[in-house]
Design a protein around this motif. Structure first.
Motif, PDB file in Angstrom:
ATOM      1  N   LYS A  93      11.172  16.250 -16.210  1.00  0.00           N
ATOM      2  CA  LYS A  93      10.271  15.815 -15.580  1.00  0.00           C
ATOM      3  C   LYS A  93       9.170  14.673 -15.909  1.00  0.00           C
ATOM      4  N   PHE A  94       8.950  14.938 -17.301  1.00  0.00           N
ATOM      5  CA  PHE A  94       8.174  13.719 -17.878  1.00  0.00           C
ATOM      6  C   PHE A  94       8.760  12.274 -18.023  1.00  0.00           C
ATOM      7  N   LYS A  95      10.056  12.336 -17.845  1.00  0.00           N
ATOM      8  CA  LYS A  95      10.910  11.144 -17.768  1.00  0.00           C
ATOM      9  C   LYS A  95      10.872  10.654 -16.493  1.00  0.00           C
ATOM     10  N   ILE A  96      10.911  11.421 -15.397  1.00  0.00           N
ATOM     11  CA  ILE A  96      10.714  10.811 -13.984  1.00  0.00           C
ATOM     12  C   ILE A  96       9.111  10.464 -13.823  1.00  0.00           C
ATOM     13  N   ALA A  97       8.232  10.989 -14.353  1.00  0.00           N
ATOM     14  CA  ALA A  97       6.810  10.468 -14.221  1.00  0.00           C
ATOM     15  C   ALA A  97       6.715   9.159 -15.045  1.00  0.00           C
ATOM     16  N   ALA A  98       7.436   9.037 -16.158  1.00  0.00           N
ATOM     17  CA  ALA A  98       7.536   7.582 -16.772  1.00  0.00           C
ATOM     18  C   ALA A  98       8.323   6.435 -15.989  1.00  0.00           C
ATOM     19  N   LYS A  99       9.331   7.014 -15.004  1.00  0.00           N
ATOM     20  CA  LYS A  99       9.876   5.950 -14.260  1.00  0.00           C
ATOM     21  C   LYS A  99       8.832   5.683 -13.045  1.00  0.00           C
ATOM     22  N   GLU A 100       8.153   6.534 -12.569  1.00  0.00           N
ATOM     23  CA  GLU A 100       7.100   6.124 -11.528  1.00  0.00           C
ATOM     24  C   GLU A 100       5.960   5.462 -12.190  1.00  0.00           C
ATOM     25  N   ILE A 101       5.909   5.766 -13.396  1.00  0.00           N
ATOM     26  CA  ILE A 101       4.682   4.587 -14.107  1.00  0.00           C
ATOM     27  C   ILE A 101       5.196   3.299 -14.087  1.00  0.00           C
ATOM     28  N   GLU A 102       6.332   3.121 -14.503  1.00  0.00           N
ATOM     29  CA  GLU A 102       6.966   1.684 -14.537  1.00  0.00           C
ATOM     30  C   GLU A 102       6.835   1.043 -13.373  1.00  0.00           C
ATOM     31  N   GLU A 103       7.183   1.997 -12.222  1.00  0.00           N
ATOM     32  CA  GLU A 103       7.205   1.256 -10.745  1.00  0.00           C
ATOM     33  C   GLU A 103       5.965   0.997 -10.264  1.00  0.00           C
ATOM     34  N   THR A 104       4.938   1.900 -10.485  1.00  0.00           N
ATOM     35  CA  THR A 104       3.635   1.648 -10.357  1.00  0.00           C
ATOM     36  C   THR A 104       2.985   0.380 -11.027  1.00  0.00           C
ATOM     37  N   ILE A 105       3.296   0.151 -12.305  1.00  0.00           N
ATOM     38  CA  ILE A 105       3.018  -1.144 -12.767  1.00  0.00           C
ATOM     39  C   ILE A 105       3.483  -2.258 -12.213  1.00  0.00           C
TER      40      ILE A 105
ATOM     41  N   ALA B 126       0.880  -1.178  -0.115  1.00  0.00           N
ATOM     42  CA  ALA B 126      -0.050   0.225   0.120  1.00  0.00           C
ATOM     43  C   ALA B 126       0.643   1.317   0.043  1.00  0.00           C
ATOM     44  N   ASN B 127       1.881   1.248   0.749  1.00  0.00           N
ATOM     45  CA  ASN B 127       2.859   2.496   0.790  1.00  0.00           C
ATOM     46  C   ASN B 127       3.570   2.829  -0.310  1.00  0.00           C
ATOM     47  N   GLN B 128       4.214   1.513  -0.835  1.00  0.00           N
ATOM     48  CA  GLN B 128       5.048   1.588  -2.169  1.00  0.00           C
ATOM     49  C   GLN B 128       3.974   2.151  -3.242  1.00  0.00           C
ATOM     50  N   LEU B 129       2.845   1.423  -3.375  1.00  0.00           N
ATOM     51  CA  LEU B 129       1.999   1.938  -4.553  1.00  0.00           C
ATOM     52  C   LEU B 129       1.330   3.422  -4.406  1.00  0.00           C
ATOM     53  N   LEU B 130       1.197   3.699  -3.173  1.00  0.00           N
ATOM     54  CA  LEU B 130       0.649   5.218  -2.823  1.00  0.00           C
ATOM     55  C   LEU B 130       1.616   6.111  -3.436  1.00  0.00           C
ATOM     56  N   LYS B 131       2.856   6.043  -2.944  1.00  0.00           N
ATOM     57  CA  LYS B 131       3.935   6.843  -3.206  1.00  0.00           C
ATOM     58  C   LYS B 131       4.067   6.951  -4.821  1.00  0.00           C
ATOM     59  N   SER B 132       4.396   5.768  -5.312  1.00  0.00           N
ATOM     60  CA  SER B 132       4.599   5.999  -6.930  1.00  0.00           C
ATOM     61  C   SER B 132       3.583   6.397  -7.793  1.00  0.00           C
ATOM     62  N   GLY B 133       2.400   5.855  -7.473  1.00  0.00           N
ATOM     63  CA  GLY B 133       1.243   6.189  -8.089  1.00  0.00           C
ATOM     64  C   GLY B 133       0.626   7.813  -7.854  1.00  0.00           C
ATOM     65  N   THR B 134       0.754   8.272  -6.805  1.00  0.00           N
ATOM     66  CA  THR B 134       0.483   9.418  -6.810  1.00  0.00           C
ATOM     67  C   THR B 134       1.607  10.524  -7.140  1.00  0.00           C
ATOM     68  N   SER B 135       2.939  10.215  -7.198  1.00  0.00           N
ATOM     69  CA  SER B 135       3.748  10.940  -7.833  1.00  0.00           C
ATOM     70  C   SER B 135       4.151  11.375  -9.397  1.00  0.00           C
ATOM     71  N   ILE B 136       3.183  10.382  -9.986  1.00  0.00           N
ATOM     72  CA  ILE B 136       3.216  10.680 -11.537  1.00  0.00           C
ATOM     73  C   ILE B 136       2.657  11.932 -11.971  1.00  0.00           C
ATOM     74  N   GLY B 137       1.389  12.231 -11.199  1.00  0.00           N
ATOM     75  CA  GLY B 137       0.559  13.411 -11.476  1.00  0.00           C
ATOM     76  C   GLY B 137       1.348  14.364 -11.181  1.00  0.00           C
ATOM     77  N   ALA B 138       2.106  14.215  -9.979  1.00  0.00           N
ATOM     78  CA  ALA B 138       2.814  15.472  -9.206  1.00  0.00           C
ATOM     79  C   ALA B 138       3.948  15.902 -10.036  1.00  0.00           C
ATOM     80  N   ASN B 139       4.756  15.053 -10.540  1.00  0.00           N
ATOM     81  CA  ASN B 139       5.676  15.566 -11.873  1.00  0.00           C
ATOM     82  C   ASN B 139       5.137  15.858 -12.870  1.00  0.00           C
TER      83      ASN B 139
END
Length: 115
Positions: A64-76, A35-48
């Motif tokens: 910034k978009f590349k950081i969002a792309a990394k967060e997307i991969e982690e969320t997946i 829950a904590n890992q998913l919450l961090k990565s899943g919400t940081s996409i939009g923030a970036n």
């Protein structure tokens, strides 16, 4: 570009809201680590992506978009763990949302590099 007319901002904001609800359900089931890992990565996409709207340069915007792309991969990754683990709530809709977001983000990165 008006924020309320920006499709990727809308999609990532709605995704973050859906992730919050999903993670709250996980926490009720005492699945705190995921829950904590998913919450961090899943919400940081939009923030970036939001942060990219005020980028100092095109390079900063792409970064910034590349950081969002990394967060997307982690969320997946976390969503797939939930999908294939026993006793986790259904994540199909979230996976569909994140795949759609991923396609748009990658297209924005490619288009921005070409300009």
């Amino acid at each position: 570009m008006e924020v309320k007319d920006n499709v990727i901002i809308k999609l990532t904001f709605q995704f973050a809201l859906d992730i919050i609800i999903y993670c709250e359900n996980l926490q009720e089931s005492k699945k705190f680590i995921i829950a904590n890992q998913l919450l961090k990565s899943g919400t940081s996409i939009g923030a970036n992506i939001r942060e990219a709207q005020n980028a100092e340069s095109k390079a900063d915007f792409i970064h910034k978009f590349k950081i969002a792309a990394k967060e997307i991969e982690e969320t997946i990754y976390w969503l797939e763990l939930c999908k294939y683990s026993e006793n986790y709530p259904n994540v199909e809709e979230l996976i569909e949302q994140i795949n759609n977001i991923s396609r748009i983000v990658n297209k924005i990165i490619i288009t921005s590099k070409q300009k």
